[in-house]
Design an enzyme around this catalytic site. Structure first.
Site, short mmCIF file in Angstrom:
data_model
loop_
_atom_site.label_atom_id
_atom_site.label_comp_id
_atom_site.label_asym_id
_atom_site.label_seq_id
_atom_site.Cartn_x
_atom_site.Cartn_y
_atom_site.Cartn_z
N ALA A 1 0.86 -1.20 0.00
CA ALA A 1 0.00 0.00 0.00
C ALA A 1 0.88 1.23 0.00
O ALA A 1 2.06 1.16 0.38
CB ALA A 1 -0.88 0.01 1.25
N PHE A 2 0.31 2.34 -0.43
CA PHE A 2 1.00 3.63 -0.24
C PHE A 2 0.67 4.11 1.16
O PHE A 2 -0.46 3.94 1.63
CB PHE A 2 0.52 4.64 -1.28
CG PHE A 2 0.92 4.31 -2.70
CD1 PHE A 2 2.11 3.65 -2.98
CD2 PHE A 2 0.10 4.67 -3.76
CE1 PHE A 2 2.48 3.35 -4.28
CE2 PHE A 2 0.46 4.37 -5.08
CZ PHE A 2 1.65 3.71 -5.34
N TYR B 1 -5.29 8.72 2.90
CA TYR B 1 -4.59 7.49 3.27
C TYR B 1 -5.43 6.70 4.27
O TYR B 1 -5.74 5.51 4.07
CB TYR B 1 -3.20 7.81 3.85
CG TYR B 1 -2.66 6.66 4.66
CD1 TYR B 1 -2.28 5.47 4.03
CD2 TYR B 1 -2.56 6.73 6.05
CE1 TYR B 1 -1.82 4.39 4.76
CE2 TYR B 1 -2.10 5.66 6.79
CZ TYR B 1 -1.74 4.49 6.14
OH TYR B 1 -1.30 3.42 6.87
N LYS C 1 -7.70 3.00 3.92
CA LYS C 1 -7.57 1.83 4.79
C LYS C 1 -8.93 1.47 5.40
O LYS C 1 -9.29 0.29 5.51
CB LYS C 1 -6.54 2.10 5.90
CG LYS C 1 -5.11 2.18 5.39
CD LYS C 1 -4.60 0.81 4.98
CE LYS C 1 -3.18 0.81 4.48
NZ LYS C 1 -2.68 -0.54 4.14
#
Ligand code: UDP
Length: 325
Positions: free
Chosen positions: A74-75, A140, A144
Site C-alpha cells: 500500500a502507499f 490514506y 484503509k
C-alpha cells in the site's frame, strides 16, 4: 501454510516474512519495489516483482495451494495522499479489491490486512479501543478504512476469514543473532523516529518539530510507539487463529503515549548525540494524541509485546540505522 505476502520487500512486510519463515511457513513475496527493496526480502521466500493489480490472479490460482494472504502492499504517506488521493484509492482500495476477487476465485480463506490506528482520527478519549468512533482525516486513512468495510462484506457474504490489524506507530527493527536485520528505509523518510536518527547521525542539521502549542503536557503531539517485532508477532497469532467467515479487528500499540519531545530525548540518550530541534509550524492534518488500547489483542490472541519500552524501540532502530546507512 503456504502464504502470499504482498509488500514483503517493505518495512513491516519483510519483518513478518522473516518470522513466518522461522515458523516453518512457505512464503511467496509479491512486491513492485515502488517503495520496497529487493534485498529486504528474507532469503527463503520466493520473490515475485509486480503490482497486486497485475499479479494477484496469476499467483492465486486454485491449484497453487495458498492457505492465506498477508496484505501489506500500500502507499502510506499521509501528505502525498492529500495531494494525490486518486493514487491511494487506486493502489490501496482498487488493488485490494482485485486481491479479494483473486482470493475468492482460488478459495483462499485467510487474510491479514494492514490497517491503521489513524482511521480513528482525533479522539478526546484515550486509549482507543476497536469500538471507538472512526473518522479518517486524510485519504490514506480513508483508503484503509474503506478496505476494512470491504472486508466486513467479504467475510459475511463469501466466508473470508479476515483480520484487520490497526497499527499505531511502528518503529524499531528486527535484529537477529545471525547478523541479519530488517528495518525502516523509506525514501523520502517522513516518520519521526528515523528522521530524528538522521539528525543524530549528522545526515540532517536539525529536526523540524511540527508544533509545540498543542494541548498536551509539553505542547507536542503524542503517539503510541510499537516495536515492529511485536507488531509482527500479532500477525502470526492472527493468522494461526482466524477461521473462515470470521471478521476481526485489533488495535495494536503499547498503551503508552510519548510526546515528540520525549522521542527526541530518547534518541539523545540512545545515541549520545545532541539532536538540535527547530520548532516549525503544525503539520496539516496531524492528530494531536493517539494511544491504543490493545486489550482485545491481548485477550483474544494472547499477544504480549516484548519490547514495549521506548528506549528499546529507539535503540533497535538506531542499531539498524547504523548498519543500513
Ligand atoms: N514529526 C515532526 N517532525 C518530523 C516528522 C514528524 O515533528 O520531521 C511529528 C509529526 O508532526 C507527528 C509525530 O512527529 O506529530 C509523528 O509523526 P509520524 O509521521 O512519525 O507518524 P504519524 O503522524 O503517522 O502518527
Amino acid at each position: 501454510m503456504k502464504l502470499l505476502v504482498t509488500g514483503g520487500a517493505g518495512y513491516i512486510g519483510s519483518v513478518v516474512t522473516a518470522l513466518l519463515l522461522d515458523s516453518g511457513h512457505e512464503v511467496v513475496v509479491l512486491d513492485d519495489l515502488s517503495t520496497g527493496h529487493a534485498e529486504a526480502v528474507p532469503p527463503g521466500a520466493t520473490f515475485v516483482q509486480g503490482r497486486v493489480q497485475d499479479k494477484a490472479a496469476e499467483l492465486l490460482t486454485p491449484d497453487a495451494g495458498f492457505d492465506g494472504v498477508l496484505h501489506f502492499a500500500a502507499f502510506i504517506s499521509v501528505g502525498e495522499s492529500v495531494k494525490q488521493p486518486e493514487r491511494y484509492w487506486d493502489n490501496n482500495v482498487a488493488g485490494t479489491l482485485t486481491l479479494l476477487s483473486a482470493m475468492r476465485s482460488a478459495g483462499v480463506r485467510r487474510l491479514i490486512f494492514s490497517s491503521t490506528g489513524t482511521v480513528h482520527g482525533d479522539l478526546e478519549t484515550l486509549p482507543i479501543a476497536e469500538d471507538a468512533p472512526v473518522g479518517p482525516l486524510n485519504p490514506y486513512a480513508a483508503s484503509k478504512l474503506a478496505v476494512d468495510y470491504a472486508l466486513d462484506g467479504e467475510a459475511a457474504a463469501h466466508g473470508l476469514g479476515a483480520v484487520s490489524l490497526r497499527y499505531f506507530n511502528a518503529s524499531g527493527a528486527l535484529l537477529r543473532s545471525d547478523g541479519t536485520a530488517y528495518g525502516e528505509r523509506h525514501d523520502p523518510e517522513t516518520h519521526l523516529i528515523p528522521i530524528v536518527l538522521q539528525v543524530a547521525a549528522g545526515k540532517r542539521e536539525k529536526l523540524p518539530l511540527y508544533g509545540d502549542d498543542y494541548a498536551t503536557p509539553d505542547g507536542t503531539c503524542v503517539r503510541d510507539y510499537i516495536h515492529v517485532a511485536d507488531l509482527a508477532s500479532a500477525h502470526l497469532l492472527a493468522l494461526e487463529s482466524v477461521k473462515p467467515g470470521e471478521r476481526r479487528v485489533y488495535n495494536l500499540g503499547n498503551g503508552n503515549g510519548y510526546s515528540n519531545l520525549q522521542v527526541v530525548e530518547a534518541v539523545r540518550k540512545v545515541t549520545g548525540a545532541p539532536v538540535p530541534v527547530e520548532i516549525a509550524p503544525r503539520r496539516p492534518g496531524d492528530i494531536v494524541a493517539q494511544v491504543a488500547s490493545s486489550q482485545r489483542a491481548r485477550a483474544e490472541l494472547g499477544w504480549h509485546p516484548q519490547r514495549a519500552d521506548l528506549h528499546d524501540i529507539v535503540s533497535d532502530a538506531w542499531d539498524f540505522y547504523r548498519r543500513a546507512f
